[in-house]
Write an enzyme that holds these catalytic residues in place. Structure first.
Site, PDB file in Angstrom:
ATOM      1  CD  GLN A 167      23.678  56.668  61.571  1.00  0.00           C
ATOM      2  OE1 GLN A 167      24.000  55.760  62.336  1.00  0.00           O
ATOM      3  NE2 GLN A 167      22.824  57.579  61.906  1.00  0.00           N
ATOM      4  CB  SER A 188      30.736  58.992  63.969  1.00  0.00           C
ATOM      5  OG  SER A 188      29.556  58.719  64.661  1.00  0.00           O
ATOM      6  CB  SER A 206      27.866  49.620  62.008  1.00  0.00           C
ATOM      7  OG  SER A 206      28.179  50.208  63.250  1.00  0.00           O
ATOM      8  CD  GLU A 252      12.842  53.561  70.916  1.00  0.00           C
ATOM      9  OE1 GLU A 252      12.987  52.598  71.665  1.00  0.00           O
ATOM     10  OE2 GLU A 252      12.837  54.725  71.297  1.00  0.00           O
ATOM     11  CD  GLU A 259      29.622  59.801  79.991  1.00  0.00           C
ATOM     12  OE1 GLU A 259      29.349  59.384  78.839  1.00  0.00           O
ATOM     13  OE2 GLU A 259      30.241  59.105  80.819  1.00  0.00           O
TER      14      GLU A 259
END
Ligand SMILES: Cc1cc2nc3c(=O)[nH]c(=O)nc-3n(C[C@H](O)[C@H](O)[C@H](O)COP(=O)(O)OP(=O)(O)OC[C@H]3O[C@@H](n4cnc5c(N)ncnc54)[C@H](O)[C@@H]3O)c2cc1C
Length: 384
Positions: free
Chosen positions: A107, A110, A142, A225, A354
């Site tokens: 993926q 980021s 990853s 999910e 957060e």
């Protein structure tokens, strides 16, 4: 939990058992072709299984000791997005080898300047005839070093507001101009990478969905999910559970130190609360109800719970905890030490704690929206 799985005489169980008796040691491709890798996907890749049917398949495979192929990013994230928005040709080409575990996926989302605020990404893709030319950098990717393909989001319209003008691509990882540099984790393992794009030419047919409309697909990727009954370890479903640690403490004769004893009780309570939240989620899915706030609450609690368990395991080892091989109360083969080191990642990956709290605050408690300081607007305004 207000549901029970159907009994031994359920015809769906019988169908799997018959298949398993014909395929006692099924390979990845056989499982994929039978629809058992992702039974909730539509045919011909899955069985279009409802939540009960999914849980039956899980149950029967587990009893038979059959493991599914490992391709977490492909099966968990890329596949559902391709099912939703991929062309027929893309589905035909990519889904079966993905399910069979023959082609690993990664993926490419980021970037150094775009993590929680992912839509801030600056990797560019510029259309040039029948290719897109990609330049930029991704990070924390990853499995990039073992992946055959990646799902890539890149900016195709730099003039548009930041959540628009992003497109979603399938990126073959062996294209010229892609450089993959390893990042070694503090566990000592190599899972993540930095990925650099230098004039990488991705065929235009690898665009998924419409040009500039990739943000909506990225959100689908991030929200996937499936229903799972597994009790799951504290490292995102892997590794030991709090109950394993409590068992070790019991077998070791208990703990004398009152502060440590209190922490053993606390992780047990947390684990029990998480178990009940998970059962509530599964129960809602089985009854066809829309997911409620439980998933966000669970992620926010579970990541910190994982760190509590692993920190306690280290502290229970006393001075021996300085050794990489020591587990709680002296037992262990290094896996607790690995878990302790990895657990720092739990509250960062897949949405930081957060950010999870922001989601719970806004969507569950109805508190005012978080501010996007850079844009001088609320997140809700910037997402419009
Ligand atoms: C184990 C692991 C595997 C990963 N695998 C992949 C992968 O395969 N592909 C991929 O693309 N990415 C991957 N990532 C990256 C991951 O998605 C990002 O690390 C994550 O989104 C956070 O982004 P960041 O690291 O840039 O931190 P930042 O977003 O820079 O956050 C820094 C700090 O600021 C806080 N913060 C940020 N925004 C807010 C806000 N609005 N309110 C309050 N606090 C805020 C954060 O909580 C954090 O504490 C992986 C990460 C981990 C840990």
């Amino acid at each position: 939990m207000d549901f029970e799985l159907p009994g031994e005489d359920d015809p769906r169980r019988a169908a799997i058992r018959t298949w398993l008796s014909d395929h006692p040691r099924p390979g990845g491709r056989q499982l994929a072709e039978a629809g058992y890798v992702a039974p909730h996907w539509p045919a011909p890749w899955g069985l279009g299984a409802d939540p009960v049917h999914q849980l039956i398949v899980d149950d029967e495979l587990r009893r038979a000791g059959v493991s599914r192929p490992l391709n977490p990013i492909g099966i968990g994230w890329a596949g559902p997005t391709l099912l939703h928005a991929g062309s027929d040709a893309q589905k035909e080409r990519y889904l079966l080898p993905m399910l069979a575990g023959e082609e690993m996926w990664c993926q490419l989302f980021s970037e150094p300047g775009a993590g929680s605020d992912l839509a801030n990404l600056s990797t560019r893709a510029v259309r040039d005839g029948d290719v897109y030319v990609v330049n930029g950098q991704k990070i924390w990717t990853s499995f990039a070093h073992v992946a055959k393909f990646g799902i890539l989001i890149a900016r195709t319209d730099p003039e548009a507001p930041k959540h628009q003008g992003i497109s979603y691509f399938i990126c073959p990882m062996d294209l010229p101009g892609i450089e993959i540099r390893p990042i070694i984790e503090m566990t000592g393992l190599h899972t993540f990478n930095e990925v650099f794009f230098d004039d990488v030419r991705i065929p235009a047919e690898n665009l998924v969905g419409e040009e500039h409309r990739g943000w909506a697909l990225a959100k689908i990727t991030l929200s996937n999910e499936r229903v799972s009954l597994s009790t799951g370890g504290v490292l995102w479903g892997n590794g030991p559970t709090a109950f394993d640690l409590v068992d070790l403490v019991r077998k070791g004769g208990g703990v004398a130190d009152p502060a440590l004893r209190q922490r053993v009780a606390s992780i047990f309570i947390e684990a029990e609360i998480l178990r009940l939240i998970r059962l509530r989620t599964v129960s809602a899915a089985v009854q066809g109800k829309q997911p409620g706030p439980e998933a966000s609450v669970r992620k926010a609690l579970a990541d910190e719970h994982g760190q509590h368990v692993m920190n306690l395991a280290k502290d229970l080892a006393g001075t021996a905890g300085m050794l990489a091989t020591a587990g709680p109360l002296g037992q262990g083969d290094g896996s607790w030490n690995y878990g302790f080191l990895f657990s720092a990642a739990l509250t960062v990956g897949g949405g930081t704690s957060e950010v999870q709290r922001n989601i719970v605050a806004e969507r569950v408690l109805g508190l005012p929206h978080d501010i996007d300081i850079e844009a001088g607007k609320t997140w809700a305004e910037t997402r419009r």
